[in-house]
Scaffold this motif. Sequence first.
Motif, PDB file in Angstrom:
ATOM      1  N   UNK A  17    -107.166 -17.596   9.808  1.00 50.03           N
ATOM      2  CA  UNK A  17    -106.066 -18.315   9.186  1.00 50.03           C
ATOM      3  C   UNK A  17    -106.514 -19.401   8.238  1.00 50.03           C
ATOM      4  N   UNK A  18    -107.825 -19.592   8.092  1.00 48.21           N
ATOM      5  CA  UNK A  18    -108.345 -20.589   7.167  1.00 48.21           C
ATOM      6  C   UNK A  18    -107.948 -20.208   5.741  1.00 48.21           C
ATOM      7  N   UNK A  19    -107.710 -21.192   4.898  1.00 43.38           N
ATOM      8  CA  UNK A  19    -107.343 -20.925   3.508  1.00 43.38           C
ATOM      9  C   UNK A  19    -108.543 -21.148   2.589  1.00 43.38           C
ATOM     10  N   UNK A  20    -108.543 -20.548   1.393  1.00 40.45           N
ATOM     11  CA  UNK A  20    -109.627 -20.793   0.440  1.00 40.45           C
ATOM     12  C   UNK A  20    -109.819 -22.277   0.142  1.00 40.45           C
ATOM     13  N   UNK A  21    -108.721 -23.030   0.076  1.00 39.28           N
ATOM     14  CA  UNK A  21    -108.838 -24.456  -0.212  1.00 39.28           C
ATOM     15  C   UNK A  21    -109.548 -25.186   0.928  1.00 39.28           C
ATOM     16  N   UNK A  22    -109.270 -24.768   2.153  1.00 40.97           N
ATOM     17  CA  UNK A  22    -109.955 -25.382   3.299  1.00 40.97           C
ATOM     18  C   UNK A  22    -111.435 -25.039   3.288  1.00 40.97           C
ATOM     19  N   UNK A  30    -115.218 -33.094  -3.451  1.00 39.79           N
ATOM     20  CA  UNK A  30    -115.230 -33.151  -4.911  1.00 39.79           C
ATOM     21  C   UNK A  30    -115.073 -31.774  -5.518  1.00 39.79           C
ATOM     22  N   UNK A  31    -115.774 -30.790  -4.936  1.00 35.34           N
ATOM     23  CA  UNK A  31    -115.663 -29.411  -5.419  1.00 35.34           C
ATOM     24  C   UNK A  31    -114.244 -28.899  -5.215  1.00 35.34           C
ATOM     25  N   UNK A  32    -113.670 -29.187  -4.051  1.00 38.02           N
ATOM     26  CA  UNK A  32    -112.323 -28.712  -3.724  1.00 38.02           C
ATOM     27  C   UNK A  32    -111.283 -29.222  -4.718  1.00 38.02           C
ATOM     28  N   UNK A  33    -111.483 -30.424  -5.227  1.00 39.40           N
ATOM     29  CA  UNK A  33    -110.513 -30.974  -6.183  1.00 39.40           C
ATOM     30  C   UNK A  33    -110.472 -30.172  -7.484  1.00 39.40           C
ATOM     31  N   UNK A  34    -111.540 -29.441  -7.759  1.00 37.28           N
ATOM     32  CA  UNK A  34    -111.608 -28.647  -8.989  1.00 37.28           C
ATOM     33  C   UNK A  34    -111.251 -27.176  -8.793  1.00 37.28           C
ATOM     34  N   UNK A  35    -111.098 -26.745  -7.535  1.00 39.16           N
ATOM     35  CA  UNK A  35    -110.778 -25.339  -7.259  1.00 39.16           C
ATOM     36  C   UNK A  35    -109.313 -25.075  -7.588  1.00 39.16           C
ATOM     37  N   UNK A  36    -109.056 -24.051  -8.409  1.00 38.92           N
ATOM     38  CA  UNK A  36    -107.675 -23.750  -8.798  1.00 38.92           C
ATOM     39  C   UNK A  36    -107.268 -22.310  -8.496  1.00 38.92           C
ATOM     40  N   UNK A  37    -108.216 -21.462  -8.089  1.00 36.22           N
ATOM     41  CA  UNK A  37    -107.878 -20.070  -7.773  1.00 36.22           C
ATOM     42  C   UNK A  37    -108.981 -19.483  -6.909  1.00 36.22           C
ATOM     43  N   UNK A  38    -108.739 -18.279  -6.398  1.00 38.91           N
ATOM     44  CA  UNK A  38    -109.724 -17.659  -5.520  1.00 38.91           C
ATOM     45  C   UNK A  38    -109.567 -16.139  -5.533  1.00 38.91           C
ATOM     46  N   UNK A  39    -110.608 -15.459  -5.084  1.00 41.42           N
ATOM     47  CA  UNK A  39    -110.564 -14.003  -4.901  1.00 41.42           C
ATOM     48  C   UNK A  39    -111.194 -13.687  -3.559  1.00 41.42           C
ATOM     49  N   UNK A  40    -110.560 -12.788  -2.802  1.00 47.65           N
ATOM     50  CA  UNK A  40    -111.071 -12.394  -1.492  1.00 47.65           C
ATOM     51  C   UNK A  40    -111.238 -10.883  -1.475  1.00 47.65           C
ATOM     52  N   UNK A  41    -112.480 -10.444  -1.237  1.00 49.82           N
ATOM     53  CA  UNK A  41    -112.810  -9.009  -1.264  1.00 49.82           C
ATOM     54  C   UNK A  41    -112.341  -8.353  -2.552  1.00 49.82           C
ATOM     55  N   UNK A  42    -112.530  -9.074  -3.677  1.00 46.19           N
ATOM     56  CA  UNK A  42    -112.223  -8.514  -4.985  1.00 46.19           C
ATOM     57  C   UNK A  42    -110.782  -8.630  -5.424  1.00 46.19           C
ATOM     58  N   UNK A  43    -109.905  -9.179  -4.574  1.00 47.72           N
ATOM     59  CA  UNK A  43    -108.489  -9.327  -4.923  1.00 47.72           C
ATOM     60  C   UNK A  43    -108.152 -10.786  -5.159  1.00 47.72           C
ATOM     61  N   UNK A  44    -107.502 -11.071  -6.282  1.00 46.66           N
ATOM     62  CA  UNK A  44    -107.097 -12.442  -6.584  1.00 46.66           C
ATOM     63  C   UNK A  44    -106.029 -12.902  -5.597  1.00 46.66           C
ATOM     64  N   UNK A  45    -106.210 -14.087  -5.038  1.00 44.95           N
ATOM     65  CA  UNK A  45    -105.260 -14.632  -4.055  1.00 44.95           C
ATOM     66  C   UNK A  45    -104.968 -16.093  -4.398  1.00 44.95           C
ATOM     67  N   UNK A  46    -104.031 -16.674  -3.649  1.00 38.44           N
ATOM     68  CA  UNK A  46    -103.705 -18.086  -3.842  1.00 38.44           C
ATOM     69  C   UNK A  46    -104.692 -18.950  -3.043  1.00 38.44           C
ATOM     70  N   UNK A  47    -104.815 -20.195  -3.407  1.00 40.65           N
ATOM     71  CA  UNK A  47    -105.735 -21.078  -2.683  1.00 40.65           C
ATOM     72  C   UNK A  47    -105.213 -21.410  -1.287  1.00 40.65           C
ATOM     73  N   UNK A  48    -103.911 -21.158  -1.028  1.00 39.33           N
ATOM     74  CA  UNK A  48    -103.336 -21.424   0.288  1.00 39.33           C
ATOM     75  C   UNK A  48    -103.095 -20.144   1.093  1.00 39.33           C
ATOM     76  N   UNK A  49    -103.605 -19.011   0.610  1.00 37.53           N
ATOM     77  CA  UNK A  49    -103.490 -17.754   1.361  1.00 37.53           C
ATOM     78  C   UNK A  49    -104.337 -17.833   2.629  1.00 37.53           C
ATOM     79  N   UNK A  50    -103.771 -17.431   3.739  1.00 34.85           N
ATOM     80  CA  UNK A  50    -104.521 -17.454   5.004  1.00 34.85           C
ATOM     81  C   UNK A  50    -105.427 -16.224   5.101  1.00 34.85           C
ATOM     82  N   UNK A  51    -106.685 -16.471   5.455  1.00 34.79           N
ATOM     83  CA  UNK A  51    -107.670 -15.391   5.605  1.00 34.79           C
ATOM     84  C   UNK A  51    -107.797 -15.055   7.084  1.00 34.79           C
ATOM     85  N   UNK A  52    -107.647 -13.779   7.407  1.00 37.01           N
ATOM     86  CA  UNK A  52    -107.652 -13.378   8.819  1.00 37.01           C
ATOM     87  C   UNK A  52    -108.720 -12.352   9.155  1.00 37.01           C
ATOM     88  N   UNK A  53    -109.513 -11.922   8.152  1.00 36.25           N
ATOM     89  CA  UNK A  53    -110.577 -10.940   8.403  1.00 36.25           C
ATOM     90  C   UNK A  53    -111.871 -11.413   7.752  1.00 36.25           C
TER      91      UNK A  53
END
Length: 508
Positions: A17-22, A30-53
């Motif tokens: 359930x951890x998020x990319x922002x976490x 400092x790095x987190x303040x600059x993060x604006x997007x993410x990709x998980x296993x090749x798929x673009x996701x939101x920074x608040x998407x919960x990761x469960x795998x």
Amino acid sequence: MIKITLPDGSIREFASGVTPMEVAKSISEGFARNVISAAFNGTTIETETQLTTDGSLILYTWNDTEGKKAFWHSTSHVMAQALEELYPGIKLTLGPAISNGFYYDVDFEDQKITDADFKKIEDRVLEISREKHEFKMRPVSKADALEMYKDNVYKTELISNLEDGTITFCDHSTFTDLCRGGHIPNTGIIKAFKIMSVAGAYWRGDEKNKQLTRVYGTSFPKQKDLTEYLELLEEAKRRDHRKLGKELELFAFSQKVGAGLPLWLPKGAALRDRLEQFLKRAQKKAGYEQVVTPHIGQKELYVTSGHYAKYGADSFQPINTPAEGEEFLLKPMNCPHHCEIYNVRPWSYKDLPKRYAEFGTVYRYEQSGELHGLTRVRGFTQDDAHIFCTPEQLDEEFKKVIDLVLYVFGSLGFENFTAQISLRDQENKEKYIGSDENWEKAENAIINAAADKGLNTVVEYGEAAFYGPKLDFMVKDALGRQWQLGTIQVDYNLPERFELTYKGADNE
């Protein structure tokens, strides 16, 4: 606990359930303040998407291409909200990110948007941005999605082609849009915004459909970035090759000759000849033999090569000879002609490699709205070559072509470039020809050669040609604009289609 693999290869464990922002904050605040997007296993996701795998996570900032895409796509949502507020009754269609910004295609119906309207739209976009609305994704059933957009024929058409269970909406402020995702955390990150232009655009790019209004925009996380970008655009106008070509009397276009068919004037022809002679000398030194092929070929030639099936719609209409019952096409590619040159006589492995080079003029029927000076035309000349070699010679030959490209770049002062390894789309292999085995061999050959040469590379899936992967050299000009200058491809398919053979050491 789940295991998250980061780009540097390190693996970290987090609670499900951890998020990319976490994850970003666990690396550095400092790095987190600059993060604006993410990709998980090749798929673009939101920074608040919960990761469960377990999986691989990439965190993007404004400095990353994917980060900019998320930034500009998010701004297109904000601009769409402003347009709906200022022009009630409009119908929104699509609003993707593009290089240096984004656009949104809109059906304004009886309303019009002009340059005089830009400022009020820009002001409203910045007002919405300052309110720091979060972008939130939510799944929607197909029935609910169709109900939501029952008065919008464009969105309804898009939704009708989606499978139930795959449809998502994005909400921010009072605005909702059909969207697959890929947004920045909130609108507050958008500090500068400008509408660049408006233009006509047919729905789905089909001139048989209704013409919409395409609103182009761009945005930045700092006002000074926008100011610098606009100054760069002014410099680009000053250096525009269409302007310089006219002033220096290098080339011209004539409506009587046809759009997209350049006429080389004496000074331009002299400049072009100098470039050709320079390249011919380099090719000759590298072991290439010059050949010349016709400007047309029988349709069957391109059916055999596969070009007709893939590019027939972008070719000029066939030339028919009723008396003979033949059909010819203006040459869209040199490849099949060179295959037939190779096939003129039998070869032994001792004769290989054969390196054929040609300054061959080819023709593509580009849409009139896509034509642009000499960079997008209907007739152009390629410094094209085809190397016929044994599988054992492939690695060495590929590296020699890299050497030739680097020699040309060095001679012309092109120092800022990236080698893009263009591979198949892993999710849609149907649009390519050839076996998986041949594709894997070809892709590995390119990856290994680029690594051995120590090139600065990026990998792009879905950018391969339909018949094989390639190495594209992406060069930045003096204004930081990127151009594809130089492509090396590995093709195991054309030799099979044209039955190209040689007698090996085993006499087979």
